[in-house]
Enzyme design. Sequence first.
Site, PDB file in Angstrom:
ATOM      1  CE  LYS A  24      -3.379   3.037  -6.248  1.00 46.76           C
ATOM      2  NZ  LYS A  24      -2.935   2.643  -7.636  1.00 46.76           N
ATOM      3  N   GLY A  64      -3.200  -3.111  -1.897  1.00 46.37           N
ATOM      4  CA  GLY A  64      -4.069  -2.236  -1.024  1.00 46.37           C
ATOM      5  C   GLY A  64      -5.094  -1.585  -1.906  1.00 46.37           C
ATOM      6  CB  ALA A  92      -0.848  -0.096   1.225  1.00 47.67           C
ATOM      7  CB  SER A 125     -54.236  23.884  11.121  1.00 48.47           C
ATOM      8  OG  SER A 125     -54.914  22.596  10.735  1.00 48.47           O
ATOM      9  N   GLY A 139      10.176  -1.152  -5.909  1.00 53.20           N
ATOM     10  CA  GLY A 139       9.656  -2.475  -6.767  1.00 53.20           C
ATOM     11  C   GLY A 139       8.740  -3.024  -5.674  1.00 53.20           C
ATOM     12  NE  ARG A 185      -2.254   6.493 -13.455  1.00 54.84           N
ATOM     13  CZ  ARG A 185      -2.652   5.269 -13.950  1.00 54.84           C
ATOM     14  NH1 ARG A 185      -3.504   4.978 -14.785  1.00 54.84           N
ATOM     15  NH2 ARG A 185      -1.903   4.204 -13.221  1.00 54.84           N
ATOM     16  CD  GLN A 243       8.379  -0.031  -0.869  1.00 52.73           C
ATOM     17  OE1 GLN A 243       7.409   0.406  -1.246  1.00 52.73           O
ATOM     18  NE2 GLN A 243       9.204  -0.700  -1.808  1.00 52.73           N
ATOM     19  CE  LYS A 294     -34.239  16.859  18.254  1.00 54.65           C
ATOM     20  NZ  LYS A 294     -33.619  18.001  19.230  1.00 54.65           N
ATOM     21  CG  ASN A 298     -37.323  21.835  19.765  1.00 54.02           C
ATOM     22  OD1 ASN A 298     -37.370  22.664  18.814  1.00 54.02           O
ATOM     23  ND2 ASN A 298     -36.292  20.785  19.529  1.00 54.02           N
TER      24      ASN A 298
END
Length: 452
Positions: free
Chosen positions: A23, A101, A10, A402, A78, A16, A73, A348, A383
Site C-alpha cells: 500500500k 506511511g 508501514a 515542401s 498491533g 483493498r 515487524q 528531437k 536521420n
Amino acid sequence: MNNIHAIILAAGKGTRMNSTKPKVLQTLSNNTLLGHVLVQAKHISQKVHIVYGFGGDQVKQAINDESINWVEQAEQLGTGHAVSQATPYIEDDSISLILYGDVPLIQLETLSQLINAANSTGVALLSVVLDNPTGYGRIIRHNDVIQAIVEQKDAMPEQLEVCEVNTGIMAVNTQLLKKYLSNLDSNNAQGELYLTDIIESAVNDGKVIASVVTTDAFEVAGVNDKVQLAELERIFQQQQANQYMQQGLTLKDPARFDCRGSLSFGKDCEIDINTLIEGKVSLGNNTSIAPNCSIKNAKIGDNVTILANSVIEGAVINNGASIGPFARIRPQADIGENAKIGNFVEVKKSIIGKGSKVSHLSYVGDTIMGSDVNVGAGAITCNYDGVNKHQTIIGDNAFIGSDSQLVAPVTIGKNATIGAGSTITKESPEDQLTLSRSKQITMKNWQRPTKK
Ligand code: UD1
Ligand code: CA
C-alpha cells in the site's frame, strides 16, 4: 529538546488496493505515499525509523535511502507492537514522533506543534473532530482533560457518540513511551497490542496528555483503497494549484490542472485547462499554455506561446517561440527565440535557430538548424539508416521546399533553396537552388480504366 526520532508505521499490506504493490508504495502525485511522509519526517527529525512488514524488499528498494533505520515487524500484532519494534534503536532522551506511511498529507506546521506539546508534557496526540467518527479510536475527555483513547470495537455506546478521534499520530518522550509500551497487553476486542493504550497508562502515571486538534481532516486521512487515493490526489493538486495561484500564476480552472513535480514561473503566465506538468518545469514571464498540453522537464522562456494539444519533454523553448497546436517536442530539442514549430511537427535532439519556422507536418531529428530557416510542409530529416543516427546541418536563411527529405548526414548551405519534393543526399551549396525531381510528363492518349 530537539532530538526527534520519527517512527513511520508501514507494515500494512493494503489488501483493498487490489495491487501487487504494498500500500505505501502507491503513488500520489510524483511520489509514493510513504515517500510523502518521509519528506516531512526528514524535515522535522534527526533520524527516521520505518517499521515494515509486507513487501519489505520492495519498499526498501523503492525508497532507496541509506539514512533510514528499517525495522521489520514480521507479524502484525498491533500498532503498539509495531512501535515497540523501533524503540530499542532510540535513546531515552528524545522525542519519538509516530507517523503512518499511508497518511501522506500531514503538514509540518502541525507536527512541530505536536513536538512542542510533547516537549512540555511528555505525551501529545493529534486528534481531529469528524462528523462521522465510525471506525476510529475515540478521545475520551473528562472536563476537557484527556483520559484515554477507546477503540471503536471496545467502546461503550456513549463513548461512540464522541466525535473527536485519534489520528494515530503522536509525539511522546521516548523514555515514557518505552515504559508505557512495556505495560501493553492484548486484552481487548481485537486481541492486539494497542498503541492507544499508552494514553491511559500515562494518565495513571500522573501525566497530562497534550493534544493538537487539527481542523484539516485531509492532512490526517489515511489511504486504504484507490477511491481514497484519488480523493487525496485531488486535494493535493488543489492545494498546490492554490499555492501557485497565490504566487501569481493564472489557472483557468484549478480543478483541471495537475502538476506532478515542480513548476516555477515568472509574472503573467497563464495555463488553460487540462494541462499536466511533470518533473521540473520552469516558465519565464508572460508565457501561455493552451488546453490539453503535457509538459515534462522543460525550460520555457518569456513570451512563449504553447498552443493546444502539444507534448513537450526534456526540451528548452526560448523567448518568444510558438509551439503547436499538436506539436511534439522531444528530449534535447532547443527551440530558438521567436522560432515557430507548427502543427503535427516532431522535433528531437535538434537546435532550431532564432526565427526559424517549421510550420506543418515535419520531423526534425539530430539537426542543427540556423536562424530564419523556413521548412516547408511535410519536409523531414531522414536521420536513421536503420542502425545509426546521423546529423543534418541547415545554414541560416535556408529554404527547404515542401515534402523534401534530407537524408543525413547532409549539409544544406546558408541561404540555399531546396526545391519541393526533393530527396537530398549530398551537400547543397549556399545561395543556390538544389532539387532532385523526376521530370513531369503528361500521357497524351491515356484513358481511365472503366468497370467491366
Ligand atoms: C488506529 C488507531 C485508532 C485511530 C486510527 C486512525 C490503534 C490501536 N488504533 O486504528 O485509534 O483512530 O488508527 O486511522 O492504534 N500497523 C502496523 N503494524 C501493526 C498494526 C498496524 O504497521 O501491527 C500500521 C498499519 O499498516 C496502518 C497503521 O499502523 O498504517 C494503523 O493500523 P490500523 O490497523 O489501520 O489501525 P486502526 O484500526 O485503523
Ligand atoms: Ca486504519
